[in-house]
Design a protein around this motif. Structure first.
Motif, mmCIF file in Angstrom:
data_model
loop_
_atom_site.group_PDB
_atom_site.id
_atom_site.type_symbol
_atom_site.label_atom_id
_atom_site.label_comp_id
_atom_site.label_asym_id
_atom_site.label_seq_id
_atom_site.Cartn_x
_atom_site.Cartn_y
_atom_site.Cartn_z
ATOM 1 N N LEU A 70 -25.105 5.324 25.794
ATOM 2 C CA LEU A 70 -25.765 6.238 25.108
ATOM 3 C C LEU A 70 -26.201 7.408 25.360
ATOM 4 O O LEU A 70 -26.044 8.750 24.680
ATOM 5 N N LEU A 87 -13.721 -4.874 17.660
ATOM 6 C CA LEU A 87 -14.674 -5.073 16.411
ATOM 7 C C LEU A 87 -14.885 -3.594 15.771
ATOM 8 O O LEU A 87 -13.848 -2.848 15.481
ATOM 9 N N ARG A 93 -22.935 7.767 17.406
ATOM 10 C CA ARG A 93 -23.819 7.038 18.536
ATOM 11 C C ARG A 93 -23.965 5.466 18.346
ATOM 12 O O ARG A 93 -23.858 4.728 19.392
ATOM 13 N N ILE A 94 -23.891 5.051 17.132
ATOM 14 C CA ILE A 94 -23.940 3.706 16.801
ATOM 15 C C ILE A 94 -22.510 2.962 17.293
ATOM 16 O O ILE A 94 -22.465 2.036 17.931
ATOM 17 N N ASP A 134 -25.093 1.973 10.222
ATOM 18 C CA ASP A 134 -26.159 2.031 9.665
ATOM 19 C C ASP A 134 -26.520 3.363 8.988
ATOM 20 O O ASP A 134 -26.177 4.323 9.792
ATOM 21 N N THR A 169 -17.376 -2.766 11.004
ATOM 22 C CA THR A 169 -18.522 -2.574 10.130
ATOM 23 C C THR A 169 -18.982 -1.231 10.085
ATOM 24 O O THR A 169 -18.748 -0.359 10.971
ATOM 25 N N HIS A 185 -25.130 10.216 14.126
ATOM 26 C CA HIS A 185 -25.799 8.979 14.179
ATOM 27 C C HIS A 185 -24.722 8.143 14.280
ATOM 28 O O HIS A 185 -24.841 7.166 14.983
ATOM 29 N N VAL A 199 -22.538 2.812 20.853
ATOM 30 C CA VAL A 199 -23.192 1.444 21.410
ATOM 31 C C VAL A 199 -22.574 0.061 21.163
ATOM 32 O O VAL A 199 -22.402 -0.695 22.161
ATOM 33 N N ARG A 200 -21.753 0.176 20.145
ATOM 34 C CA ARG A 200 -20.976 -1.063 19.658
ATOM 35 C C ARG A 200 -19.759 -1.277 20.483
ATOM 36 O O ARG A 200 -19.508 -2.214 21.147
ATOM 37 N N ILE A 220 -30.163 -10.023 19.941
ATOM 38 C CA ILE A 220 -29.584 -10.065 18.508
ATOM 39 C C ILE A 220 -30.403 -11.420 17.845
ATOM 40 O O ILE A 220 -30.742 -11.198 16.727
#
Lengths: 157, 170
Positions: free
Chosen positions: B162, B81, B104-105, B87, B84, B101, B108-109, B128
């Protein structure tokens, strides 16, 4: 600010010991600015979860799936909002107030003219010695007296 | 017996079902197909559905089973995936901070995608979708204790991913 509470919640979160309410508190806490670095470094976990929870299917899917399942689509009702000013909104109130005022004025006017008429009648009586109300009042004639006067008229003829 | 209305009872669940299917299949078209199939099955069996205690739990179970079936059929066709955008951090963050940032996102994903299926489902339903331990365990057909252990492992894996990223970044 004491970040000990957030730190404790975080440890319990990783141990899967937190309740739903505690997790909500933790999410709010992790969104705070100026968190100490040892707590702030886990912020992305919560941001990632939030953004993952915003994914979804569009309206195209709704129409498609309803067609596939044979569910008739209801005609869409569109309601156009009309912008009204405060004066327009208060118009019924003004109208009701105006109607009440008109009735009150007519009533007061009628009452005053009646009083004037009564006081005028008294003044005429005082000046002429005639009761004007009696003059205006239709005279009631006694039927016996009326017959007698008719007989007198016949005799004279 | 309540009457099942497609728009009222089923359609509002589409996003939740899609996210669960996406978490399991890790593939957008597959997830969309799974959701469609879930709706078709549920609608065909709407008379049975009217008798179940929770329509949502029923739909999630159907969706989970269909997603796992799909996964098993096309085990190696999963496309990661992470399409997207990450954030956006605070507006005043510097370009370097924003880059870190986002990185790091992404970590996690990526760690979430690499988790075993059961752990992914546990994170999806509990973290979620915000479901209770009871409902999430019911939807996964496991006990609450097993769910807690699974969730602990999944969260620890995300934490380690992380921390690794953070230490590497330093």
């Amino acid at each position: 600010m004491d970040y000990k509470f957030i730190e404790q919640l975080l440890e319990r979160y990783f141990a899967a010991e937190t309740t739903a309410e505690e997790e909500n508190l933790l999410r709010a806490g992790m969104a705070m600015p100026d968190l100490p670095e040892h707590i702030a470094k886990y912020r992305e976990i919560f941001e990632c979860m939030r953004s993952e929870g915003e994914k979804g299917l569009g309206e195209d899917f709704d129409q498609h799936i309803m067609q596939v399942c044979g569910v008739a689509e209801q005609p869409r009702i569109t309601v156009h909002a009309q912008r009204r000013s405060l004066l327009q909104n208060l118009r019924p109130l003004w109208q009701a107030a105006a109607a009440v005022a008109i009735f009150a004025l007519v009533g007061i006017g009628a009452g005053r003219s009646f009083n004037d008429w009564e006081s005028n009648g008294d003044e005429v009586q005082m000046a002429t010695g005639t009761d004007i109300k009696q003059m205006v009042k239709p005279s009631v004639v006694d039927p016996a007296q009326q017959t007698a006067s008719a007989d007198t008229l016949k005799m004279e003829l | 017996m309540k009457e099942i209305d497609f728009r009222t009872h089923l359609l509002p669940l589409k996003d939740k079902l899609y996210r669960l299917a996406l978490r399991i299949t890790q593939n957008h078209p597959e997830a969309q197909d799974v959701v469609q199939e879930t709706f078709i099955r549920a609608w065909e069996r709407r008379s049975e559905l009217a008798k179940v205690e929770s329509v949502e739990a029923y739909m999630l179970t159907v969706c989970r089973n269909l997603s796992i079936d799909r996964c098993e059929k096309c085990e190696n066709r999963n496309i990661p995936l992470s399409q997207t955008d990450a954030d956006a951090p605070a507006a005043d963050a510097s370009a370097q901070e924003r880059l870190e940032h986002d990185e790091r996102i992404r970590s996690v994903r990526k760690a979430l995608e690499l988790l075993p299926l059961r752990q992914r489902m546990a994170i999806q339903l509990r973290d979620i979708e915000g479901m209770s331990y009871h409902d999430a365990a019911h939807a996964m057909d496991i006990t609450e204790d097993v769910l807690r252990v699974t969730l602990h492992r999944a969260r620890t894996a995300l934490r380690q991913a992380l921390e690794k990223e953070f230490n590497y970044g330093l």
